[in-house]
Write an enzyme that holds these catalytic residues in place. Structure first.
Site, mmCIF file in Angstrom:
data_model
loop_
_atom_site.group_PDB
_atom_site.id
_atom_site.type_symbol
_atom_site.label_atom_id
_atom_site.label_comp_id
_atom_site.label_asym_id
_atom_site.label_seq_id
_atom_site.Cartn_x
_atom_site.Cartn_y
_atom_site.Cartn_z
ATOM 1 N N CYS A 155 3.985 2.938 49.081
ATOM 2 C CA CYS A 155 2.727 3.201 50.103
ATOM 3 C C CYS A 155 3.641 2.879 51.521
ATOM 4 C CB CYS A 155 2.019 2.114 49.859
ATOM 5 S SG CYS A 155 1.127 2.032 48.182
ATOM 6 N N ARG A 160 -16.489 -3.807 56.465
ATOM 7 C CA ARG A 160 -15.397 -4.827 57.117
ATOM 8 C C ARG A 160 -14.505 -4.103 58.284
ATOM 9 N NH1 ARG A 160 -13.165 -7.129 52.596
ATOM 10 N NH2 ARG A 160 -15.129 -8.151 52.502
ATOM 11 N N CYS A 210 7.508 -4.946 45.884
ATOM 12 C CA CYS A 210 6.390 -4.047 45.114
ATOM 13 C C CYS A 210 7.163 -2.851 44.783
ATOM 14 C CB CYS A 210 5.091 -3.938 45.885
ATOM 15 S SG CYS A 210 4.056 -2.778 44.877
ATOM 16 N N CYS A 224 -12.501 -12.635 45.257
ATOM 17 C CA CYS A 224 -12.038 -11.261 45.160
ATOM 18 C C CYS A 224 -10.596 -11.222 44.926
ATOM 19 C CB CYS A 224 -12.133 -10.941 46.669
ATOM 20 S SG CYS A 224 -11.576 -9.169 47.129
ATOM 21 N N CYS A 267 3.071 0.191 54.050
ATOM 22 C CA CYS A 267 3.099 -1.485 53.423
ATOM 23 C C CYS A 267 4.510 -2.191 53.480
ATOM 24 C CB CYS A 267 2.620 -1.295 51.886
ATOM 25 S SG CYS A 267 2.293 -3.066 51.363
ATOM 26 N N CYS A 311 -14.696 -3.469 46.188
ATOM 27 C CA CYS A 311 -14.216 -3.699 47.531
ATOM 28 C C CYS A 311 -13.328 -2.410 47.899
ATOM 29 C CB CYS A 311 -13.858 -4.812 47.781
ATOM 30 S SG CYS A 311 -12.957 -5.027 49.519
ATOM 31 N N CYS A 316 -10.210 -14.019 49.157
ATOM 32 C CA CYS A 316 -9.544 -12.735 48.556
ATOM 33 C C CYS A 316 -7.862 -13.198 48.459
ATOM 34 C CB CYS A 316 -9.415 -11.632 49.473
ATOM 35 S SG CYS A 316 -11.286 -11.417 50.065
HETATM 36 N N1 SAM Z 1 -0.890 -3.862 45.545
HETATM 37 C C1 SAM Z 1 -2.161 -3.468 45.589
HETATM 38 C C2 SAM Z 1 -2.811 -2.556 46.103
HETATM 39 O O1 SAM Z 1 -2.098 -1.721 46.510
HETATM 40 O O2 SAM Z 1 -4.016 -2.043 45.552
HETATM 41 C C3 SAM Z 1 -2.934 -4.892 46.496
HETATM 42 C C4 SAM Z 1 -2.540 -5.378 47.784
HETATM 43 S S1 SAM Z 1 -2.644 -3.926 49.021
HETATM 44 C C5 SAM Z 1 -1.435 -4.758 50.210
HETATM 45 C C6 SAM Z 1 -4.234 -3.832 49.669
HETATM 46 C C7 SAM Z 1 -4.398 -2.849 50.862
HETATM 47 O O3 SAM Z 1 -3.971 -3.474 51.849
HETATM 48 C C8 SAM Z 1 -4.034 -1.576 50.484
HETATM 49 O O4 SAM Z 1 -4.577 -0.675 49.815
HETATM 50 C C9 SAM Z 1 -4.192 -1.209 52.157
HETATM 51 O O5 SAM Z 1 -5.332 -0.402 52.443
HETATM 52 C C10 SAM Z 1 -3.999 -2.491 52.977
HETATM 53 N N2 SAM Z 1 -2.916 -2.465 53.516
HETATM 54 C C11 SAM Z 1 -1.730 -2.843 53.448
HETATM 55 N N3 SAM Z 1 -0.699 -2.720 54.497
HETATM 56 C C12 SAM Z 1 -1.381 -2.368 55.464
HETATM 57 C C13 SAM Z 1 -1.252 -2.207 57.033
HETATM 58 N N4 SAM Z 1 0.191 -2.121 57.314
HETATM 59 N N5 SAM Z 1 -1.999 -1.640 57.681
HETATM 60 C C14 SAM Z 1 -3.335 -1.957 57.341
HETATM 61 N N6 SAM Z 1 -3.796 -1.984 55.863
HETATM 62 C C15 SAM Z 1 -2.980 -2.168 55.016
HETATM 63 FE FE1 SF4 Z 2 2.649 -2.373 46.570
HETATM 64 FE FE2 SF4 Z 2 1.850 -2.708 49.228
HETATM 65 FE FE3 SF4 Z 2 1.153 -0.257 48.038
HETATM 66 FE FE4 SF4 Z 2 -0.196 -2.606 47.211
HETATM 67 S S1 SF4 Z 2 -0.242 -1.387 49.245
HETATM 68 S S2 SF4 Z 2 0.886 -1.152 45.856
HETATM 69 S S3 SF4 Z 2 1.615 -4.276 47.740
HETATM 70 S S4 SF4 Z 2 3.354 -1.229 48.415
#
Ligand code: SAM
Ligand code: SF4
Ligand code: DTB
Length: 335
Positions: free
Chosen positions: A75, A278, A71, A146, A78, A206, A115
């Site tokens: 973030c 949740r 990606c 979802c 992530c 959500c 989801c």
């Molecule tokens: N890429 C898309 C986005 O960011 O909207 C969808 C997938 S992203 C993995 C969805 C959500 O997963 C993120 O907004 C975050 O809140 C949660 N998430 C991701 N990594 C995480 C982690 N290490 N611990 C807890 N929540 C996490």
């Molecule tokens: Fe990409 Fe992870 Fe951020 Fe979603 S949460 S936009 S998968 S880096």
């Protein structure tokens, strides 16, 4: 934290049943909730929970990563960001058949909602067509659908709605003030714009966030206030406890006091009493007693199945055992 003797009449309404659905929560009011004595906060959360839900019922959703890793976003939490020392290998979008087969397995295991998550900043048009085919197939199995695909414009949101999508997950993640510490490649306003496109297309929202990223208590209050002052509360509010993944900038974030995590769940329940709250990521490293407290605080949904997107989740059999021990059951329908 206030001790019992410092409770002022203004912080505890004479009836906890007064005006349960509000859309004007301030950060200061949510902070007051978080600062309540634990029994008082849980009493208020439970009282409201029982007005809207059967407190013995838990909604269960199963996650599948349909496009993993690589990606472009940054973030900090992530493992799928290509900007971090990458732990998760980038893969292509799954084929529709493989997704339907996973959804069948989730249904047989008892999930109500399926989801599908993609590690995208936003979907490309040809990928969106494939995701629409996945939604149609999963819906055909009788599961709620979802997806979480990153940012959407209004045309994309309408295409997903036309395919029969029930929910779109898009988290604000944290308070508006702390957001810039966690993500620099898109703004908090970008998140709100996508949420508004999703709402306008008639898809259920959500939306929640993460606790444990080094935010202050006032950021937790700010995140809950932002969710609870949306014109319509998100139908599902995932509260994630950070999963600390090696290679991400937050891999060494400080642990959260489990009781403080329970307080955030309770504040979500009090401020958004008709929403499913949740207990999302983070259960793998949480005691069953803490999870039980989260349910007492108003959490009424979990992710079910041994994998979240890329990290482990408790096995379904363990969750069944926990719900049995608690005399709780999974709900057949949900909002
Ligand atoms: N890429 C898309 C986005 O960011 O909207 C969808 C997938 S992203 C993995 C969805 C959500 O997963 C993120 O907004 C975050 O809140 C949660 N998430 C991701 N990594 C995480 C982690 N290490 N611990 C807890 N929540 C996490
Ligand atoms: Fe990409 Fe992870 Fe951020 Fe979603 S949460 S936009 S998968 S880096
Ligand atoms: C949400 O709020 N949490 C889920 C879901 N929405 C998509 C994702 C949790 C991801 C945890 C880290 C991982 O497994 O990669």
């Amino acid at each position: 934290m206030a001790d019992g003797s410092s409770i002022s009449p203004s912080t505890i309404p004479s009836s906890p049943l007064a005006s349960p659905l509000r859309h004007d929560w301030t950060r200061a009011e949510v902070q007051e909730l978080l600062d309540l004595p634990f029994p008082e906060l849980l009493y208020r959360a439970q009282t409201l929970h029982r007005q809207f839900f059967d407190p013995t019922e838990i909604q269960i959703s199963t996650l599948l990563s349909i496009k993993t890793g690589g990606c472009p976003e940054d973030c900090a939490y992530c493992p799928q960001s290509s900007r971090h020392e990458e732990r998760v290998k980038a893969e292509k979008l799954m084929a529709v058949d493989g997704v339907i087969a996973e959804a069948k397995r989730a249904k047989e295991a008892g999930a109500a909602r399926f989801c599908m998550g993609a590690a995208w900043r936003s979907p490309k048009d040809h990928d969106l067509e494939t995701v629409c085919a996945m939604i149609e197939g999963v819906k055909g199995l009788g599961l709620e659908t979802c997806v979480t695909l990153g940012m959407l414009d209004d045309t994309q949101a309408h295409k997903l709605k036309a395919a029969g999508l029930d929910y779109y997950n898009h988290n604000i993640d944290t308070s508006p003030e702390f957001y810039g510490e966690i993500i620099s490649t898109r703004t908090y306003q970008d998140r709100l714009d996508t949420l508004s496109n999703v709402r306008e297309a008639g898809i259920n929202v959500c939306c929640g966030g993460i606790v444990g990223m080094g935010e202050g208590e006032s950021d937790r209050a700010g995140m809950i206030a932002a969710l609870a002052s949306m014109p319509k509360h998100p139908e599902s509010v995932p509260i994630n406890l950070l999963v600390k993944v090696a290679g991400t900038p937050l891999s060494t974030a400080e642990d959260v006091d489990p009781l403080d995590f329970v307080r955030v769940i309770a504040a979500a329940r009090v401020t958004m009493p008709s929403s499913h709250v949740r207990l999302a990521a983070g259960r793998e490293n949480m005691s069953e007693e803490t999870q039980a407290l989260c349910f007492l605080a108003g959490a009424n949904s979990i992710f079910y199945g041994e994998r979240l997107l890329t990290t482990p989740n408790p096995a379904a059999t363990r969750d069944r055992q926990l719900l049995d021990r608690l005399g709780m059951r999974t709900s057949v329908t949900s909002n």
